[in-house]
Design a protein around this motif. Structure first.
Motif, PDB file in Angstrom:
ATOM      1  N   GLU A 156       6.651   8.950 -16.650  1.00 56.99           N
ATOM      2  CA  GLU A 156       7.917   8.237 -16.849  1.00 56.99           C
ATOM      3  C   GLU A 156       8.126   7.226 -15.731  1.00 56.99           C
ATOM      4  OE1 GLU A 156      12.670   9.121 -16.399  1.00 56.99           O
ATOM      5  OE2 GLU A 156      11.416  10.722 -17.230  1.00 56.99           O
ATOM      6  N   HIS A 157       7.927   7.663 -14.476  1.00 58.36           N
ATOM      7  CA  HIS A 157       8.098   6.767 -13.340  1.00 58.36           C
ATOM      8  C   HIS A 157       7.126   5.590 -13.425  1.00 58.36           C
ATOM      9  CE1 HIS A 157      10.066   9.953 -10.457  1.00 58.36           C
ATOM     10  NE2 HIS A 157      10.742   9.754 -11.566  1.00 58.36           N
TER      11      HIS A 157
ATOM     12  N   ALA B 141      20.175   1.019  -7.920  1.00 57.26           N
ATOM     13  CA  ALA B 141      19.473   2.302  -7.904  1.00 57.26           C
ATOM     14  C   ALA B 141      18.982   2.622  -9.316  1.00 57.26           C
ATOM     15  CB  ALA B 141      20.399   3.400  -7.406  1.00 57.26           C
ATOM     16  N   ILE B 142      17.718   2.982  -9.442  1.00 60.58           N
ATOM     17  CA  ILE B 142      17.111   3.313 -10.726  1.00 60.58           C
ATOM     18  C   ILE B 142      16.955   4.831 -10.811  1.00 60.58           C
ATOM     19  CG2 ILE B 142      15.180   2.903 -12.287  1.00 60.58           C
ATOM     20  CD1 ILE B 142      16.742   0.373 -11.528  1.00 60.58           C
ATOM     21  N   THR B 143      17.525   5.415 -11.859  1.00 61.91           N
ATOM     22  CA  THR B 143      17.548   6.869 -12.021  1.00 61.91           C
ATOM     23  C   THR B 143      16.623   7.294 -13.150  1.00 61.91           C
ATOM     24  OG1 THR B 143      19.855   6.871 -11.306  1.00 61.91           O
ATOM     25  CG2 THR B 143      19.059   8.861 -12.377  1.00 61.91           C
ATOM     26  N   ASP B 144      15.881   8.403 -12.955  1.00 58.27           N
ATOM     27  CA  ASP B 144      15.005   8.892 -14.016  1.00 58.27           C
ATOM     28  C   ASP B 144      15.756   9.858 -14.929  1.00 58.27           C
ATOM     29  OD1 ASP B 144      15.101  11.373 -12.697  1.00 58.27           O
ATOM     30  OD2 ASP B 144      13.175  11.081 -11.697  1.00 58.27           O
TER      31      ASP B 144
ATOM     32  N   ALA C 267      13.801   4.817  -7.567  1.00 58.90           N
ATOM     33  CA  ALA C 267      13.414   3.424  -7.385  1.00 58.90           C
ATOM     34  C   ALA C 267      14.653   2.587  -7.107  1.00 58.90           C
ATOM     35  CB  ALA C 267      12.685   2.896  -8.618  1.00 58.90           C
ATOM     36  N   ALA C 268      14.416   1.388  -6.598  1.00 62.49           N
ATOM     37  CA  ALA C 268      15.516   0.454  -6.371  1.00 62.49           C
ATOM     38  C   ALA C 268      15.035  -0.954  -6.674  1.00 62.49           C
ATOM     39  CB  ALA C 268      16.027   0.539  -4.935  1.00 62.49           C
ATOM     40  N   LEU C 269      15.857  -1.696  -7.379  1.00 64.54           N
ATOM     41  CA  LEU C 269      15.604  -3.109  -7.657  1.00 64.54           C
ATOM     42  C   LEU C 269      16.586  -3.909  -6.807  1.00 64.54           C
ATOM     43  CD1 LEU C 269      14.268  -5.392  -9.336  1.00 64.54           C
ATOM     44  CD2 LEU C 269      16.100  -5.068 -11.018  1.00 64.54           C
TER      45      LEU C 269
END
Length: 234
Positions: free
Chosen positions: A9-10, A96-99, A106-108
């Protein structure tokens, strides 16, 4: 979800994010777009386009992002002001990117050079008799892990307002606490770096960390008038 499924997924999300950096940077004026893998802290940059900060894939997170990662408080922040060492002013956004498990992995980040616009704003404010609202946050864009560690430690030392040679145990505990909260112990050989900065041994660094874990900040004040007999130059 098992570990292998989460890794897939990541990986899929990072593929998508990495495809976005170039078109986003090309669409936004004077903007750097960065993707961080928070599981690879401190060297978390996996993709970057139009690098205003001189960073590249494999370079470290900012001191702000590192500190948030250490405390588990990474969150989305929109349009906050930062600046570079050469004086350029940036307007930054961290997403902030959440699974699927609810973890921020992750962060964009988007960093836009708004120096020219700030000059226009100063002229406008001068003509209108208003003040320039500078609501900038302190964030440092280190080019390597050694520089990042020095930034965190130098800031923590400066907060004490006293030269290292004159510091007592209380001051060094405060430095260690601030540096730990800033994520310095996520960096390689952090204990050795801290020991050299404070003029103490690695053994003392570890003892101080144990003390910070087992006592409150209020209890530390009792040691302010005592010398640190365990300190030995490394």
């Amino acid at each position: 979800m098992d570990e292998s499924s989460l890794e897939k997924e990541h990986a899929g999300i990072f593929r998508v994010l990495s495809q976005l950096v170039e078109p986003l940077a090309a669409s936004l004026p004077d903007s750097e777009v960065v993707v961080h893998d928070l599981t690879k802290i401190p060297n978390s940059i996996v993709a970057i386009a139009n690098s205003l900060t001189g960073r590249k894939p494999g370079d470290p997170a900012t001191d702000m992002l590192l500190g948030e990662a250490a405390k588990g408080t990474v969150s989305t922040k929109i349009n906050y002001g930062t600046s570079l060492s050469d004086g350029r002013r940036l307007r930054s956004t961290t997403i902030a990117i959440t699974d699927s498990q609810g973890n921020n992995f992750a962060a964009l980040c988007i960093n836009s050079d708004v120096s020219g616009w700030r000059q226009v704003a100063r002229i406008s404010n001068s003509m209108l008799g208003t003040q320039d609202d500078q609501n900038d946050q302190e964030e440092n864009f280190a080019r390597n892990v050694n520089d990042l560690g020095d930034l965190i430690l130098d800031k923590a030392i400066a907060e004490q307002g006293i030269p290292v040679d004159l510091m007592r145990k209380e001051h060094k505990l405060n430095v260690l606490r601030d540096a730990r909260d800033g994520g310095v112990f996520l960096l390689r050989d952090a204990a050795g770096t801290v020991a050299k900065k404070l003029g103490i041994s690695r053994f003392t660094v570890y003892n101080y960390l144990k003390e910070l874990d087992s006592t409150s900040d209020e209890e530390h004040g009792g040691d302010a008038s005592t010398s640190d007999d365990t300190d030995k130059k490394v």
